[in-house]
Motif scaffolding. Sequence first.
Motif, PDB file in Angstrom:
ATOM      1  N   SER A   1      13.355  25.202  14.081  1.00  0.00           N
ATOM      2  CA  SER A   1      12.094  24.628  13.614  1.00  0.00           C
ATOM      3  C   SER A   1      12.332  23.577  12.533  1.00  0.00           C
ATOM      4  N   ALA A   2      11.384  22.651  12.465  1.00  0.00           N
ATOM      5  CA  ALA A   2      11.393  21.637  11.412  1.00  0.00           C
ATOM      6  C   ALA A   2       9.942  21.414  11.003  1.00  0.00           C
ATOM      7  N   THR A   3       9.708  21.288   9.708  1.00  0.00           N
ATOM      8  CA  THR A   3       8.366  21.021   9.209  1.00  0.00           C
ATOM      9  C   THR A   3       8.321  19.607   8.658  1.00  0.00           C
ATOM     10  N   VAL A   4       7.400  18.814   9.196  1.00  0.00           N
ATOM     11  CA  VAL A   4       7.199  17.448   8.732  1.00  0.00           C
ATOM     12  C   VAL A   4       5.970  17.459   7.821  1.00  0.00           C
ATOM     13  N   SER A   5       6.163  17.038   6.572  1.00  0.00           N
ATOM     14  CA  SER A   5       5.074  16.928   5.606  1.00  0.00           C
ATOM     15  C   SER A   5       4.873  15.457   5.298  1.00  0.00           C
TER      16      SER A   5
ATOM     17  N   LEU B   1      -0.971  14.890   2.672  1.00  0.00           N
ATOM     18  CA  LEU B   1      -1.959  14.594   3.703  1.00  0.00           C
ATOM     19  C   LEU B   1      -1.996  15.690   4.763  1.00  0.00           C
ATOM     20  N   GLY B   2      -0.856  16.341   4.974  1.00  0.00           N
ATOM     21  CA  GLY B   2      -0.795  17.404   5.971  1.00  0.00           C
ATOM     22  C   GLY B   2       0.641  17.693   6.353  1.00  0.00           C
ATOM     23  N   GLN B   3       0.807  18.746   7.132  1.00  0.00           N
ATOM     24  CA  GLN B   3       2.138  19.083   7.615  1.00  0.00           C
ATOM     25  C   GLN B   3       2.041  19.717   8.983  1.00  0.00           C
ATOM     26  N   LYS B   4       3.159  19.642   9.706  1.00  0.00           N
ATOM     27  CA  LYS B   4       3.220  20.156  11.063  1.00  0.00           C
ATOM     28  C   LYS B   4       4.613  20.728  11.296  1.00  0.00           C
ATOM     29  N   THR B   5       4.663  21.948  11.853  1.00  0.00           N
ATOM     30  CA  THR B   5       5.946  22.578  12.181  1.00  0.00           C
ATOM     31  C   THR B   5       6.148  22.504  13.682  1.00  0.00           C
ATOM     32  N   VAL B   6       7.335  22.042  14.085  1.00  0.00           N
ATOM     33  CA  VAL B   6       7.672  21.895  15.497  1.00  0.00           C
ATOM     34  C   VAL B   6       9.053  22.492  15.751  1.00  0.00           C
ATOM     35  N   ASN B   7       9.323  22.844  16.991  1.00  0.00           N
ATOM     36  CA  ASN B   7      10.666  23.249  17.396  1.00  0.00           C
ATOM     37  C   ASN B   7      11.420  22.014  17.846  1.00  0.00           C
ATOM     38  N   VAL B   8      12.666  21.892  17.418  1.00  0.00           N
ATOM     39  CA  VAL B   8      13.491  20.756  17.800  1.00  0.00           C
ATOM     40  C   VAL B   8      14.745  21.236  18.504  1.00  0.00           C
ATOM     41  N   SER B   9      15.228  20.407  19.383  1.00  0.00           N
ATOM     42  CA  SER B   9      16.497  20.610  20.064  1.00  0.00           C
ATOM     43  C   SER B   9      17.117  19.231  20.205  1.00  0.00           C
TER      44      SER B   9
ATOM     45  N   PHE C   1       2.063   4.321  -0.566  1.00  0.00           N
ATOM     46  CA  PHE C   1       3.085   4.453   0.459  1.00  0.00           C
ATOM     47  C   PHE C   1       2.852   5.764   1.195  1.00  0.00           C
ATOM     48  N   ILE C   2       3.119   5.765   2.483  1.00  0.00           N
ATOM     49  CA  ILE C   2       3.129   7.011   3.246  1.00  0.00           C
ATOM     50  C   ILE C   2       4.571   7.489   3.252  1.00  0.00           C
ATOM     51  N   VAL C   3       4.808   8.684   2.733  1.00  0.00           N
ATOM     52  CA  VAL C   3       6.149   9.238   2.619  1.00  0.00           C
ATOM     53  C   VAL C   3       6.214  10.528   3.434  1.00  0.00           C
ATOM     54  N   ALA C   4       7.226  10.639   4.279  1.00  0.00           N
ATOM     55  CA  ALA C   4       7.395  11.841   5.093  1.00  0.00           C
ATOM     56  C   ALA C   4       8.616  12.619   4.622  1.00  0.00           C
ATOM     57  N   LYS C   5       8.489  13.932   4.615  1.00  0.00           N
ATOM     58  CA  LYS C   5       9.587  14.821   4.244  1.00  0.00           C
ATOM     59  C   LYS C   5       9.780  15.830   5.373  1.00  0.00           C
ATOM     60  N   VAL C   6      11.028  16.012   5.771  1.00  0.00           N
ATOM     61  CA  VAL C   6      11.359  16.985   6.812  1.00  0.00           C
ATOM     62  C   VAL C   6      12.133  18.126   6.176  1.00  0.00           C
ATOM     63  N   THR C   7      11.661  19.344   6.382  1.00  0.00           N
ATOM     64  CA  THR C   7      12.379  20.524   5.905  1.00  0.00           C
ATOM     65  C   THR C   7      12.644  21.431   7.087  1.00  0.00           C
ATOM     66  N   THR C   8      13.742  22.153   6.995  1.00  0.00           N
ATOM     67  CA  THR C   8      14.141  23.029   8.085  1.00  0.00           C
ATOM     68  C   THR C   8      15.050  24.124   7.542  1.00  0.00           C
ATOM     69  N   PRO C   9      15.024  25.305   8.164  1.00  0.00           N
ATOM     70  CA  PRO C   9      15.960  26.354   7.757  1.00  0.00           C
ATOM     71  C   PRO C   9      17.362  26.145   8.333  1.00  0.00           C
ATOM     72  N   LEU C  10      17.533  25.115   9.171  1.00  0.00           N
ATOM     73  CA  LEU C  10      18.838  24.846   9.765  1.00  0.00           C
ATOM     74  C   LEU C  10      19.820  24.405   8.685  1.00  0.00           C
ATOM     75  N   THR C  11      21.088  24.655   8.899  1.00  0.00           N
ATOM     76  CA  THR C  11      22.116  24.167   7.987  1.00  0.00           C
ATOM     77  C   THR C  11      22.069  22.655   8.032  1.00  0.00           C
TER      78      THR C  11
ATOM     79  N   ASN D   1      19.065  12.617   3.966  1.00  0.00           N
ATOM     80  CA  ASN D   1      18.111  11.800   4.708  1.00  0.00           C
ATOM     81  C   ASN D   1      16.787  12.511   4.940  1.00  0.00           C
ATOM     82  N   ASP D   2      16.414  13.439   4.113  1.00  0.00           N
ATOM     83  CA  ASP D   2      15.214  14.250   4.356  1.00  0.00           C
ATOM     84  C   ASP D   2      13.913  13.573   3.949  1.00  0.00           C
TER      85      ASP D   2
END
Length: 109
Positions: free
Chosen positions: A36-40, A56-64, A90-100, A105-106
């Motif tokens: 999973s990855a969460t985009v805020s 503004l919001g966030q969304k969690t998705v599964n990535v492969s 500015f619109i700024v996006a942050k990606v967080t994930t429990p993956l190693t 570049n987050d």
Amino acid sequence: MPTQAADLNLLHFFGGEKLTVPTVVKNYGPGAANGSATVSVYLSTTNKLDSGAVLLGQKTVNVSLGNNATTVVSLDTTVPTTLSEGTKYFIVAKVTTPLTQSTINDVRA
């Protein structure tokens, strides 16, 4: 090296407008990224994510994603009505994930 996103040419906000923000999630490798990855997505008066940024919001998705693979995560949101007139945002996006991961570049404007 992080790169700046293309300008969306959104010249005027009055608040209350619906907005779809596309965010590119990339696996910089070297291995596969599965999970999973969460985009805020935030509005900020600088091109950095700081304490004054407004979520503004966030969304969690599964990535492969294989090495250097990308996917686009689109987030539907509404522009806040509390913006300051004449202020550049500015619109700024942050990606967080429990993956190693590396955190280099987050966050990007």
